[in-house]
Motif scaffolding. Structure first.
Motif, PDB file in Angstrom:
ATOM      1  N   SER A 302       0.813  -1.223   0.000  1.00 29.34           N
ATOM      2  CA  SER A 302       0.000   0.000   0.000  1.00 29.34           C
ATOM      3  C   SER A 302       0.844   1.270   0.000  1.00 29.34           C
ATOM      4  N   VAL A 303       2.169   1.141   0.223  1.00 31.49           N
ATOM      5  CA  VAL A 303       3.035   2.326   0.164  1.00 31.49           C
ATOM      6  C   VAL A 303       3.970   2.269  -1.045  1.00 31.49           C
ATOM      7  N   VAL A 304       3.721   1.348  -1.957  1.00 27.98           N
ATOM      8  CA  VAL A 304       4.558   1.188  -3.147  1.00 27.98           C
ATOM      9  C   VAL A 304       3.904   1.903  -4.328  1.00 27.98           C
ATOM     10  N   THR A 305       4.591   2.902  -4.849  1.00 25.08           N
ATOM     11  CA  THR A 305       4.062   3.612  -6.021  1.00 25.08           C
ATOM     12  C   THR A 305       5.104   3.718  -7.131  1.00 25.08           C
ATOM     13  N   ASP A 306       6.340   4.028  -6.778  1.00 23.20           N
ATOM     14  CA  ASP A 306       7.408   4.219  -7.766  1.00 23.20           C
ATOM     15  C   ASP A 306       8.420   3.077  -7.626  1.00 23.20           C
ATOM     16  N   ILE A 307       8.181   1.983  -8.335  1.00 23.84           N
ATOM     17  CA  ILE A 307       9.015   0.790  -8.190  1.00 23.84           C
ATOM     18  C   ILE A 307      10.472   1.025  -8.586  1.00 23.84           C
ATOM     19  N   PRO A 308      10.750   1.658  -9.728  1.00 21.87           N
ATOM     20  CA  PRO A 308      12.163   1.870 -10.088  1.00 21.87           C
ATOM     21  C   PRO A 308      12.942   2.654  -9.027  1.00 21.87           C
ATOM     22  N   TYR A 309      12.309   3.669  -8.429  1.00 16.68           N
ATOM     23  CA  TYR A 309      13.000   4.462  -7.410  1.00 16.68           C
ATOM     24  C   TYR A 309      13.254   3.631  -6.147  1.00 16.68           C
ATOM     25  N   LEU A 310      12.278   2.834  -5.745  1.00 16.93           N
ATOM     26  CA  LEU A 310      12.444   2.024  -4.535  1.00 16.93           C
ATOM     27  C   LEU A 310      13.564   1.005  -4.679  1.00 16.93           C
ATOM     28  N   ILE A 322      11.556  -1.667   0.750  1.00 14.64           N
ATOM     29  CA  ILE A 322      10.508  -1.398   1.736  1.00 14.64           C
ATOM     30  C   ILE A 322      10.983  -0.404   2.784  1.00 14.64           C
ATOM     31  N   ALA A 323      12.283  -0.388   3.080  1.00 13.01           N
ATOM     32  CA  ALA A 323      12.826   0.606   4.006  1.00 13.01           C
ATOM     33  C   ALA A 323      12.681   2.003   3.414  1.00 13.01           C
ATOM     34  N   GLN A 324      12.967   2.137   2.125  1.00 15.98           N
ATOM     35  CA  GLN A 324      12.821   3.434   1.463  1.00 15.98           C
ATOM     36  C   GLN A 324      11.356   3.858   1.418  1.00 15.98           C
ATOM     37  N   ALA A 325      10.459   2.904   1.157  1.00 12.89           N
ATOM     38  CA  ALA A 325       9.028   3.227   1.091  1.00 12.89           C
ATOM     39  C   ALA A 325       8.527   3.763   2.428  1.00 12.89           C
TER      40      ALA A 325
END
Length: 525
Positions: A302-310, A322-325
């Motif tokens: 639910s906090v994942v929107t920009d996969i390449p950046y994460l 997930i830490a970055q998210a």
């Protein structure tokens, strides 16, 4: 006089057996009671649930799921894995009820493969089990060291804010300290050790409950339901573009996250009402881990929107998705990333408790394997101290896990493969006794109190076919072209190495002396 004495001893043994049916059943299976039987059914379940630790599994392998397939490979892939993994667990529970010994998988293979193949089946199953468990200890504890490094990095400003990035030698040192702590805890008497099992189970349940409410509530930018359940990420940066291939590799996260429920089987010689408590420990831990894990997975997504950046190594968390998210979501809501770091801290505690259970499970399995003379220096490992704890073999597992982690100094990818090695190795060990149950011994199998009835063979075959499938899938290349040590999948090398070495050792030497499980009681008493 001697006759009277014999009668007296027989009566005494009969009284003891009547008072302790668990010891009687263990005696019937060929072993005397040497470990302290102080665990309840709840404690047995708690060890398995803490060992599975979906908070640990989902969080530490989330990058793999996100990179290979993204949300759809995790949310829907989890359900696919759950069905077939459930078949494996049910079959194992049925066999555990019939043969409640700490040897677990390798003992089952010996009893089910038939006399001609019993010793070879036992030998190979045992080595896959023990090596898979060593890899699991290494994977879990090193994942904790890496997570702690990320927590320190974010707490000191992040990679882009001058945060402290630990070297690979520092991470290895942290890992060594964690291993030593786990060895010390597993040196405690079983009454104390069982407390950690209970805490691990409670922490996982409570942690998942809190985080699944907190994380979606904090997120300001949430993905749509369509994204969560149908979005397929093909931008993996690994040169793999075939959608089916990507989805197959992405299943590793789900398969790894519900691993370790053989712990209930390895703890049965310390569990009361073992032929019922052991199977129930397997089933309830898998069911609850599957349900809780899926809910937790949805919360994280639910906090994942920009996969390449994460996934980018250039973000503040150094590519730990997930830490970055979480580090991004909390500042948007509260202006500070402290909440995200606290969430990671809660996960770190779960991983620590999972590592304790991993060492526990391995020590009991290796103890039983040594009891049957299968390991080098078996007499050293097959010893218990005055608290009835197999102390030597606890520290053997710690030492081997540390040596395994030394591969991280040469190649991070080689060590990251430890998770898939643990997964494949352990599931092969799970599937072998099930295979023998549904083939050579299906007509002679005498079930225990828990059994699947006429569905046992069908459920067993579903589990065996699934394990064969994922063994192939997780051995496939994870990047194209396979040009160097950083893109090579080491899983088939390691798993094939275990198979080659175990069978080779069998052919050259072990077949002359290893006869499978060794009876250490007088079966005529």
């Amino acid at each position: 006089m001697s006759m009277a004495r014999s009668v007296q001893l027989a009566v005494t043994a009969g009284d003891q057996a009547a008072a302790d049916p668990d010891s009687l059943r263990l005696h019937q299976l060929g072993y005397k009671q040497e470990l302290k039987r102080g665990l309840s059914a709840l404690s047995n379940f708690a060890f398995s649930f803490a060992n599975i630790s979906v908070m640990m599994g989902v969080t530490t392998t989330y990058n793999t799921g996100l990179r290979y397939g993204g949300p759809v490979s995790m949310t829907l892939g989890w359900l696919v894995v759950a069905v077939f993994n459930g078949c494996v667990a049910l079959s194992m529970a049925e066999i555990c009820s019939a043969y409640p010994t700490s040897g677990g998988l390798y003992y089952w293979s010996a009893k089910l493969a038939g006399k001609e193949w019993a010793s070879l089946a036992s030998w190979v199953t045992g080595w896959f089990n023990v090596v898979g468990q060593w890899a699991a200890i290494a994977s879990v504890d090193f994942s904790l060291a890496q997570l702690l490094q990320v927590i320190i990095l974010l707490s000191t400003g992040g990679a882009n804010g001058g945060g402290y990035m630990a070297s690979k030698y520092t991470v290895l040192a942290i890992y060594a300290v964690i291993l030593i702590m786990h060895g010390i805890i597993n040196s405690l008497p079983i009454e104390w050790l069982s407390l950690f099992g209970h805490v691990g189970a409670l922490w996982n349940a409570a942690g998942i409950f809190v985080l699944t409410i907190l994380i979606p509530a904090v997120a300001k930018n949430r993905p749509s339901l369509e994204f969560v359940f149908t979005h397929l990420n093909t931008d993996n940066g690994m040169g793999i573009h075939d959608k089916a291939y990507i989805l197959a590799v992405g299943l590793l996260m789900s398969q790894y996250s519900v691993l370790g429920y053989d712990t209930s089987a390895h703890m049965v010689e310390e569990t009361k009402n073992a032929d019922r408590s052991g199977p129930m420990g397997i089933i309830t831990s898998v069911v609850l881990a599957t349900v809780f894990g899926w809910i937790y997975l949805l919360a994280l997504t639910s906090v994942v929107t920009d996969i390449p950046y994460l996934l980018s190594p250039g973000n503040d968390a150094g590519g730990y998705a997930i830490a970055q998210a979480l580090y991004t979501a909390f500042p948007r809501r509260y202006g500070s990333g402290a909440g995200g770091i606290a969430c990671l801290g809660a996960v770190a505690v779960a991983v620590f408790l999972c590592g304790i259970a991993c060492v526990t499970s391995n020590s009991r399995m290796a103890y039983a394997f040594s009891r049957d003379g299968a390991m080098p220096l078996s007499r050293v490992w097959y010893r218990v101290n005055r608290h009835e704890v197999p102390l030597n073999v606890v520290w053997l597992g710690v030492a081997v896990a540390f040596v395994m982690a030394l591969t991280s100094l040469g190649s991070q990818v080689a060590f990251q493969a430890m998770g898939s090695i643990a997964t494949v190795g352990m599931y092969i060990a799970y599937a072998l006794p099930v295979f023998f149950r549904v083939t050579t011994a299906r007509r002679s199998f005498v079930p225990g109190p828990f059994h699947l009835g006429r569905y046992g063979v069908a459920v067993g075959w579903a589990g065996v076919v699934w394990v064969a499938t994922v063994t192939v899938l997780f051995s496939l290349p994870v990047a194209y072209p396979v040009a160097n040590k950083e893109t090579f999948n080491y899983t088939p090398v390691a798993v094939g190495g275990v198979l080659l070495l175990s069978v080779g050792a069998w052919v050259l030497r072990a077949r002359f002396w290893f006869q499978g499980p060794v009876i250490n009681v007088d079966m005529h008493c």
